[in-house]
Motif scaffolding. Structure first.
Motif, PDB file in Angstrom:
ATOM      1  N   THR A 150       0.844  -1.184   0.000  1.00 21.30           N
ATOM      2  CA  THR A 150       0.000   0.000   0.000  1.00 21.30           C
ATOM      3  C   THR A 150       0.883   1.239   0.000  1.00 21.30           C
ATOM      4  N   PHE A 151       0.278   2.351  -0.399  1.00 18.61           N
ATOM      5  CA  PHE A 151       0.997   3.615  -0.404  1.00 18.61           C
ATOM      6  C   PHE A 151       0.023   4.729  -0.037  1.00 18.61           C
ATOM      7  N   GLN A 152       0.596   5.863   0.324  1.00 18.51           N
ATOM      8  CA  GLN A 152      -0.205   7.049   0.592  1.00 18.51           C
ATOM      9  C   GLN A 152       0.543   8.235  -0.017  1.00 18.51           C
ATOM     10  N   PHE A 153      -0.162   9.013  -0.795  1.00 15.82           N
ATOM     11  CA  PHE A 153       0.421  10.184  -1.441  1.00 15.82           C
ATOM     12  C   PHE A 153       0.078  11.423  -0.622  1.00 15.82           C
ATOM     13  N   GLU A 154       1.020  12.344  -0.529  1.00 16.41           N
ATOM     14  CA  GLU A 154       0.732  13.612   0.149  1.00 16.41           C
ATOM     15  C   GLU A 154       1.426  14.764  -0.557  1.00 16.41           C
ATOM     16  N   ARG A 166       8.774  25.275  -5.980  1.00 14.64           N
ATOM     17  CA  ARG A 166       8.339  25.104  -4.589  1.00 14.64           C
ATOM     18  C   ARG A 166       7.427  23.891  -4.401  1.00 14.64           C
ATOM     19  N   HIS A 167       7.185  23.161  -5.480  1.00 18.01           N
ATOM     20  CA  HIS A 167       6.338  21.961  -5.410  1.00 18.01           C
ATOM     21  C   HIS A 167       7.118  20.835  -4.740  1.00 18.01           C
ATOM     22  N   GLN A 168       6.495  20.182  -3.772  1.00 20.76           N
ATOM     23  CA  GLN A 168       7.128  19.091  -3.052  1.00 20.76           C
ATOM     24  C   GLN A 168       6.042  18.102  -2.626  1.00 20.76           C
ATOM     25  N   VAL A 169       6.274  16.818  -2.957  1.00 20.67           N
ATOM     26  CA  VAL A 169       5.317  15.772  -2.614  1.00 20.67           C
ATOM     27  C   VAL A 169       6.046  14.620  -1.936  1.00 20.67           C
ATOM     28  N   ALA A 170       5.282  13.748  -1.321  1.00 23.94           N
ATOM     29  CA  ALA A 170       5.842  12.540  -0.717  1.00 23.94           C
ATOM     30  C   ALA A 170       4.960  11.357  -1.079  1.00 23.94           C
ATOM     31  N   ILE A 171       5.623  10.234  -1.320  1.00 24.15           N
ATOM     32  CA  ILE A 171       4.909   8.974  -1.469  1.00 24.15           C
ATOM     33  C   ILE A 171       5.356   8.100  -0.301  1.00 24.15           C
ATOM     34  N   ASN A 172       4.395   7.711   0.499  1.00 31.61           N
ATOM     35  CA  ASN A 172       4.661   6.872   1.664  1.00 31.61           C
ATOM     36  C   ASN A 172       4.371   5.424   1.279  1.00 31.61           C
ATOM     37  N   PHE A 173       5.419   4.610   1.281  1.00 29.97           N
ATOM     38  CA  PHE A 173       5.297   3.197   0.941  1.00 29.97           C
ATOM     39  C   PHE A 173       5.263   2.376   2.224  1.00 29.97           C
ATOM     40  N   TYR A 174       4.378   1.392   2.270  1.00 27.76           N
ATOM     41  CA  TYR A 174       4.278   0.486   3.410  1.00 27.76           C
ATOM     42  C   TYR A 174       4.585  -0.923   2.904  1.00 27.76           C
TER      43      TYR A 174
END
Length: 171
Positions: free
Chosen positions: A98-102, A113-121
């Motif tokens: 699973t993942f969560q995008f933020e 100035r654009h910055q994102v994270a993908i959280n991988f589980y």
């Protein structure tokens, strides 16, 4: 001996300094999608940044989900492997389930100035031992291994943005 099952969490941050082609594509497409989706919440063009939108416009927490559509195809390209996390032999070894995008930050007028994270589980792993800053793990088998059975392991070093998300001990 107690069996310890862990789930790892890797937070991959992507911003304007992205050097890898996959990261650059994710950066560009999420910025384009953010600008498109933000129009709905900013119809009078009163706000410039993601932070301003979050502070002043109800419902903008939906932007995380709406913009995540831009990364789904790129995640399929990973074939279930968590990027960047290598074992001590230099191989990808962690699968994600699973993942969560933020969206961390963004600016409708300044792409830098654009910055994102993908959280991988990760998929669950058996945690066998800790050797200094290294963890010795193996894939959690569907069934309990028989006594004396060989278990293939991976040894990897803890690093920034990688942590143990969940721990389950079985007696």
């Amino acid at each position: 001996m107690l069996a310890r099952t862990i789930t790892l969490h890797y937070r991959k941050i992507i911003d304007a300094s992205a050097a890898r082609p996959w990261d650059k594509l994710v950066f560009d497409d999420t910025y384009t999608e953010f600008r498109m989706q933000a129009q709905y919440f900013n119809q009078q063009n009163q706000f410039r940044t993601f932070g301003e939108l979050r502070q002043h416009v109800p419902g903008t927490e939906q932007l995380h989900f709406l913009v995540s559509a831009a990364v789904r195809g790129y995640l399929q390209q990973l074939n279930g492997w968590i990027p960047d996390i290598l074992d001590n032999l230099g191989r990808l070894f962690l699968k994600f389930n699973t993942f969560q995008f933020e969206i961390i930050n963004s600016d409708l007028l300044d792409k830098s100035r654009h910055q994102v994270a993908i959280n991988f589980y990760s998929d669950p792993l058996l945690w066998h031992d800790t050797l200094g800053s290294y963890l010795l793990v193996s894939a959690k088998p569907a069934e309990a291994p028989t006594a004396g059975a060989e278990v293939l392991t991976n040894l990897f070093q803890l690093q920034p943005y990688l942590s143990i998300h969940a721990l389950h001990t079985e007696g």
